[in-house]
Design an enzyme around this catalytic site. Structure first.
Site, PDB file in Angstrom:
ATOM      1  N   SER A  50       0.807  -1.227   0.000  1.00  0.00           N
ATOM      2  CA  SER A  50       0.000   0.000   0.000  1.00  0.00           C
ATOM      3  C   SER A  50       0.835   1.270   0.000  1.00  0.00           C
ATOM      4  O   SER A  50       0.383   2.312  -0.463  1.00  0.00           O
ATOM      5  CB  SER A  50      -0.942   0.009   1.206  1.00  0.00           C
ATOM      6  OG  SER A  50      -0.215  -0.111   2.416  1.00  0.00           O
ATOM      7  N   HIS A 260      -0.911   6.067   6.663  1.00  0.00           N
ATOM      8  CA  HIS A 260      -0.216   6.035   5.382  1.00  0.00           C
ATOM      9  C   HIS A 260       0.146   7.478   5.015  1.00  0.00           C
ATOM     10  O   HIS A 260      -0.491   8.422   5.491  1.00  0.00           O
ATOM     11  CB  HIS A 260      -1.098   5.437   4.292  1.00  0.00           C
ATOM     12  CG  HIS A 260      -1.243   3.950   4.377  1.00  0.00           C
ATOM     13  ND1 HIS A 260      -2.043   3.340   5.323  1.00  0.00           N
ATOM     14  CD2 HIS A 260      -0.689   2.944   3.650  1.00  0.00           C
ATOM     15  CE1 HIS A 260      -1.977   2.021   5.171  1.00  0.00           C
ATOM     16  NE2 HIS A 260      -1.165   1.761   4.169  1.00  0.00           N
TER      17      HIS A 260
END
Length: 285
Positions: A50, A260
Site C-alpha cells: 500500500s 499512510h
C-alpha cells in the site's frame, strides 16, 4: 505510562479494517495528459504494498479495485515526472512478499530498466501491531507485540525478503532496483491532537520497531546490490502528531487511509527519495 481511555477507542474497528487491506475506492481520478517518453528513459515497473500503491492519498483508480492504486502515489508521480518508455504499476494494498512473487514479478521483463518496491510491513504484522498498541489496556501488551514483530523481522522476514529480491533480480537482471523503506510513524511530542493515537511510550516503541524493520530491509536489499532509499529523513518533523504531518493519523476517513502518507508525503517524502536514488543510479532521464 497508563493505557488508552475507552473514549480513545471509538473508530478502532474502522482502523483495523483499513489496516487489513480493505480500502474504499474513490472514483474521482484526476486526468493527466499523455506525454512522449523522454530520450533515454527506459521501462519502469513499480511493485509493492500500500505504501507503493498510494493508500493515504484518498484518490484511487477504480479499475485497480482493492489494490487502491493512486495517480498521486510516488510511482505514478515519478512516471509523470520522467516519462519512461514503459510503466508497469502493479503494487497492491495489503501485499506481502509472497504476493509480490506470485502476482507482481510477471510485470518484469529482461529489458526492465527500473524497479521500485516497498514490501515487508504486512509480513511483519504492521496493521495488527498498530491495533494492539492502540487498543491495549497497558503498555506492556503493546511492547510485547512490537518485540514479537522485531524478532520476526530479524529471522523469518529476512528469508522472505531474500527470496523476493532474488525473484526480482532473476526476472529483471539488468534493472536498477530501488527498495524504499518505511517512515517512523510518530512524532514524539508529549501530547497529540488526535485522541486515537497511542500514548508517548507506545509511540516511541512503535518508532523503534520501524527502525528495526528498515534495518532488516536495508541489510537484505544491499546483499543483492539494490539501492535502499531511506525515507525516514524525508519524513523527519512530519510524522503523526507533528505540526505539519505528511502521514495520516488514525482519525482520517477509511477511504483516505490512516497511517499512510498523505499526498504531500508521497510527493515530498517518497518521490523526493526516489528522485535522489534514481539520479544517483542513472535511471532518471
Amino acid at each position: 505510562m497508563g493505557g488508552c481511555r475507552a473514549g480513545q477507542l471509538s473508530g478502532i474497528g474502522r482502523l483495523a479494517a483499513l489496516l487489513a487491506g480493505v480500502v474504499t475506492m474513490v472514483t474521482t481520478v484526476p486526468s493527466t495528459a499523455a506525454a512522449a517518453p523522454a530520450p533515454g528513459a527506459g521501462d519502469y515497473a513499480a511493485l509493492g504494498d500500500s505504501y507503493s500503491s498510494g493508500v493515504g492519498t484518498g484518490v484511487y483508480d477504480p479499475a485497480s479495485g482493492a489494490c487502491a492504486r493512486s495517480p498521486l502515489s510516488y510511482p505514478a508521480l515519478w512516471d509523470a515526472e520522467h516519462h519512461p518508455a514503459g510503466f508497469e504499476f502493479v503494487a497492491c494494498s495489503g501485499a506481502k512478499t509472497e504476493d509480490v512473487r506470485a502476482n507482481q514479478i510477471s510485470a518484469l521483463q529482461p529489458s526492465t530498466d527500473l524497479v521500485t518496491i516497498t514490501i515487508g510491513g504486512n509480513d511483519a504484522g504492521f496493521g495488527p501491531v498498530l491495533y494492539t498498541c492502540t487498543a491495549a489496556e497497558n503498555d506492556s501488551t503493546c511492547f510485547a507485540a512490537v518485540d514479537t514483530a522485531e524478532a520476526f523481522e530479524r529471522s523469518v522476514l529476512r528469508d522472505r525478503l531474500a527470496r523476493t529480491y532474488a525473484a526480482i533480480r532473476g526476472a529483471a537482471p539488468h534493472a536498477q532496483v530501488v527498495v524504499l523503506g518505511y517512515p517512523q510513524l510518530f512524532d514524539l511530542a508529549p501530547s497529540c491532537a488526535d485522541p486515537q493515537v497511542p500514548n508517548l511510550a507506545r509511540r516511541r516503541k512503535l518508532n523503534e520497531g520501524a527502525d528495526v524493520l528498515d534495518g532488516v530491509i536495508q541489510s537484505v536489499s544491499q546483499q543483492f546490490g539494490f539501492n535502499f532509499a531511506d525515507v525516514r529523513g524525508q519524513f523527519a518533523g512530519h510524522a503523526v502528531c507533528s505540526a505539519d504531518p505528511w502521514i495520516n493519523g488514525p482519525s482520517v476517513p477509511t477511504a483516505v487511509g490512516p497511517y499512510h502518507p498523505n499526498q504531500t508525503g508521497y510527493r515530498s517524502g517518497y518521490l523526493a527519495a526516489l528522485d535522489v536514488a534514481t539520479v544517483r543510479g542513472g535511471a532518471a532521464a
